[in-house]
Write a protein that holds these residues in place. Structure first.
Motif, PDB file in Angstrom:
ATOM      1  N   THR A  32      60.784  36.555  57.223  1.00 10.54           N
ATOM      2  CA  THR A  32      61.904  37.821  57.306  1.00 10.54           C
ATOM      3  C   THR A  32      61.490  38.910  56.572  1.00 10.54           C
ATOM      4  O   THR A  32      61.679  40.055  56.901  1.00 10.54           O
ATOM      5  CB  THR A  32      63.234  37.176  56.952  1.00 10.54           C
ATOM      6  OG1 THR A  32      63.051  36.439  55.741  1.00 10.54           O
ATOM      7  CG2 THR A  32      64.006  36.165  57.955  1.00 10.54           C
ATOM      8  N   ARG A  37      60.145  44.410  56.992  1.00  7.18           N
ATOM      9  CA  ARG A  37      59.256  45.684  56.605  1.00  7.18           C
ATOM     10  C   ARG A  37      58.660  46.299  57.735  1.00  7.18           C
ATOM     11  O   ARG A  37      58.490  47.646  57.779  1.00  7.18           O
ATOM     12  CB  ARG A  37      57.906  45.273  55.659  1.00  7.18           C
ATOM     13  CG  ARG A  37      58.048  45.088  54.414  1.00  7.18           C
ATOM     14  CD  ARG A  37      57.003  44.592  53.537  1.00  7.18           C
ATOM     15  NE  ARG A  37      56.661  43.160  53.606  1.00  7.18           N
ATOM     16  CZ  ARG A  37      57.292  42.234  53.128  1.00  7.18           C
ATOM     17  NH1 ARG A  37      58.057  42.362  52.224  1.00  7.18           N
ATOM     18  NH2 ARG A  37      56.624  41.116  53.376  1.00  7.18           N
ATOM     19  N   HIS A  58      67.749  43.196  45.880  1.00  8.36           N
ATOM     20  CA  HIS A  58      68.607  42.457  46.455  1.00  8.36           C
ATOM     21  C   HIS A  58      68.355  41.990  47.650  1.00  8.36           C
ATOM     22  O   HIS A  58      67.515  42.299  48.566  1.00  8.36           O
ATOM     23  CB  HIS A  58      69.930  43.380  46.522  1.00  8.36           C
ATOM     24  CG  HIS A  58      70.502  43.953  45.128  1.00  8.36           C
ATOM     25  ND1 HIS A  58      71.296  44.972  45.275  1.00  8.36           N
ATOM     26  CD2 HIS A  58      70.068  43.441  43.928  1.00  8.36           C
ATOM     27  CE1 HIS A  58      71.442  45.255  43.953  1.00  8.36           C
ATOM     28  NE2 HIS A  58      70.801  44.313  43.099  1.00  8.36           N
ATOM     29  N   VAL A  60      69.052  41.246  51.640  1.00  7.64           N
ATOM     30  CA  VAL A  60      69.720  41.849  52.687  1.00  7.64           C
ATOM     31  C   VAL A  60      70.887  40.727  53.304  1.00  7.64           C
ATOM     32  O   VAL A  60      70.822  39.619  53.174  1.00  7.64           O
ATOM     33  CB  VAL A  60      68.646  41.978  53.818  1.00  7.64           C
ATOM     34  CG1 VAL A  60      68.870  42.561  55.244  1.00  7.64           C
ATOM     35  CG2 VAL A  60      67.462  42.842  53.292  1.00  7.64           C
ATOM     36  N   GLN A  93      72.497  30.971  55.588  1.00  8.51           N
ATOM     37  CA  GLN A  93      71.221  31.251  56.478  1.00  8.51           C
ATOM     38  C   GLN A  93      70.619  29.625  56.845  1.00  8.51           C
ATOM     39  O   GLN A  93      70.291  29.480  58.154  1.00  8.51           O
ATOM     40  CB  GLN A  93      70.261  31.828  55.769  1.00  8.51           C
ATOM     41  CG  GLN A  93      70.665  33.307  55.438  1.00  8.51           C
ATOM     42  CD  GLN A  93      69.412  34.080  54.771  1.00  8.51           C
ATOM     43  OE1 GLN A  93      68.115  33.677  54.860  1.00  8.51           O
ATOM     44  NE2 GLN A  93      69.907  35.100  54.079  1.00  8.51           N
ATOM     45  N   ARG A 146      64.493  40.062  41.675  1.00  4.92           N
ATOM     46  CA  ARG A 146      64.313  39.149  42.900  1.00  4.92           C
ATOM     47  C   ARG A 146      64.251  37.825  42.376  1.00  4.92           C
ATOM     48  O   ARG A 146      64.835  37.001  43.220  1.00  4.92           O
ATOM     49  CB  ARG A 146      63.023  39.734  43.574  1.00  4.92           C
ATOM     50  CG  ARG A 146      63.100  41.071  44.424  1.00  4.92           C
ATOM     51  CD  ARG A 146      61.566  41.564  44.450  1.00  4.92           C
ATOM     52  NE  ARG A 146      60.800  41.024  45.209  1.00  4.92           N
ATOM     53  CZ  ARG A 146      59.505  41.126  45.171  1.00  4.92           C
ATOM     54  NH1 ARG A 146      58.984  42.262  44.307  1.00  4.92           N
ATOM     55  NH2 ARG A 146      58.501  40.479  45.857  1.00  4.92           N
TER      56      ARG A 146
HETATM   57  P1  ADP Z   1      59.086  37.969  48.322  1.00  2.00           P
HETATM   58  O1  ADP Z   1      59.011  36.592  48.848  1.00  2.00           O
HETATM   59  O2  ADP Z   1      57.823  38.277  47.664  1.00  2.00           O
HETATM   60  O3  ADP Z   1      60.211  38.455  47.460  1.00  2.00           O
HETATM   61  P2  ADP Z   1      59.578  38.994  51.001  1.00  2.00           P
HETATM   62  O4  ADP Z   1      58.523  39.601  51.811  1.00  2.00           O
HETATM   63  O5  ADP Z   1      59.849  37.309  51.486  1.00  2.00           O
HETATM   64  O6  ADP Z   1      58.867  38.885  49.543  1.00  2.00           O
HETATM   65  O7  ADP Z   1      60.824  39.776  50.787  1.00  2.00           O
HETATM   66  C1  ADP Z   1      61.014  40.961  50.494  1.00  2.00           C
HETATM   67  C2  ADP Z   1      62.625  41.198  50.395  1.00  2.00           C
HETATM   68  O8  ADP Z   1      63.096  41.345  51.887  1.00  2.00           O
HETATM   69  C3  ADP Z   1      63.462  40.417  49.507  1.00  2.00           C
HETATM   70  O9  ADP Z   1      63.493  40.888  48.098  1.00  2.00           O
HETATM   71  C4  ADP Z   1      64.983  40.578  50.417  1.00  2.00           C
HETATM   72  O10 ADP Z   1      65.396  41.689  49.674  1.00  2.00           O
HETATM   73  C5  ADP Z   1      64.523  40.851  51.655  1.00  2.00           C
HETATM   74  N1  ADP Z   1      64.645  39.443  52.522  1.00  2.00           N
HETATM   75  C6  ADP Z   1      63.662  38.754  53.017  1.00  2.00           C
HETATM   76  N2  ADP Z   1      64.004  37.703  53.652  1.00  2.00           N
HETATM   77  C7  ADP Z   1      65.371  37.888  53.470  1.00  2.00           C
HETATM   78  C8  ADP Z   1      66.352  36.613  53.708  1.00  2.00           C
HETATM   79  N3  ADP Z   1      65.979  35.636  54.513  1.00  2.00           N
HETATM   80  N4  ADP Z   1      67.773  37.023  53.415  1.00  2.00           N
HETATM   81  C9  ADP Z   1      67.786  38.176  52.706  1.00  2.00           C
HETATM   82  N5  ADP Z   1      67.099  39.034  52.615  1.00  2.00           N
HETATM   83  C10 ADP Z   1      65.789  38.727  52.831  1.00  2.00           C
END
Ligand code: ADP
Length: 197
Positions: A32, A37, A58, A60, A93, A146
């Motif tokens: 995700t 991104r 935060h 999403v 989720q 995070r």
């Molecule tokens: P990491 O695991 O290093 O935090 P990710 O690339 O998985 O990096 O996620 C980056 C950001 O994307 C998270 O800090 C969050 O804001 C958002 N995000 C990713 N996946 C989710 C999810 N399943 N639910 C809510 N927000 C998400």
């Protein structure tokens, strides 16, 4: 179909290990974080909304990520299985994912949870921030936020799958190869029980 969740806090090595696992097992990688991104890079309205939350560390909203996963499942109907990386990150989720998989007559085979100390997580994320170009990686306050979100909302997801006896803890400290071997050791016997496709 064989579906697995690679679980762990930010910086636990999910992305690195996912790449190796999908190439060994032929699974479709659904991250995700990567999907969000790519929305940001394409300047979509969803990307714009997500960016301001991600930059603060935060999560999403659930509806957004569940919608993205639902379309990704539909558009990869022929996949041998899915590797979920960074999803599910809340109990809502997890429940939504179970329902989506049920509609496709499949389920989660196992959740592999990478265990890494907090000091090591912060060290890795700051180091990644030097080169990743990710704005959420080069600020220690955002990194701590995070990790805080992980403890507040995400850690419970492991309990959800624990309830179905689907969680395996894997030591996430060591070399990339050592960790990969430990993950494969959990996956291989589970795949042997599946009919070859
Ligand atoms: P990491 O695991 O290093 O935090 P990710 O690339 O998985 O990096 O996620 C980056 C950001 O994307 C998270 O800090 C969050 O804001 C958002 N995000 C990713 N996946 C989710 C999810 N399943 N639910 C809510 N927000 C998400």
């Amino acid at each position: 179909m064989f579906n697995l969740i690679l679980f762990g806090p930010p910086g636990s090595g999910k992305g690195t290990q996912s790449e190796k696992l999908i190439s060994r097992y032929g699974l479709k990688h659904l991250s995700t974080g990567d999907l969000l991104r790519s929305e940001i890079a394409s300047h979509t309205p969803l990307g714009l909304e997500a960016k301001s939350l991600m930059d603060k560390g935060h999560l999403v909203p659930d509806e957004v990520v569940i919608g993205m996963i639902s379309s990704a499942l539909d558009s990869n109907a022929k996949a041998r299985g899915f590797l979920f990386d960074g999803f599910p990150r809340t109990s809502a989720q997890a429940e939504a994912l179970d329902k989506l998989l049920e509609l496709k007559h499949t389920s989660i085979g196992v959740m592999l949870a990478l265990n890494v100390s907090e000091a090591e997580l912060v060290r890795r994320l700051l180091k990644r921030g030097e080169t990743s170009g990710r704005s959420d990686d080069n600020n220690e306050l955002v990194i701590r936020a995070r990790i805080g979100e992980y403890h507040a909302k995400t850690a419970v997801v492991a309990q959800y799958y624990q309830h179905f006896d689907k969680v395996k803890l894997v030591n996430g400290e060591g070399t990339i190869e050592e960790i990969f071997r430990a993950l494969c050791k959990e996956i291989d016997p589970r795949l042997e029980n599946k009919v070859p496709q």
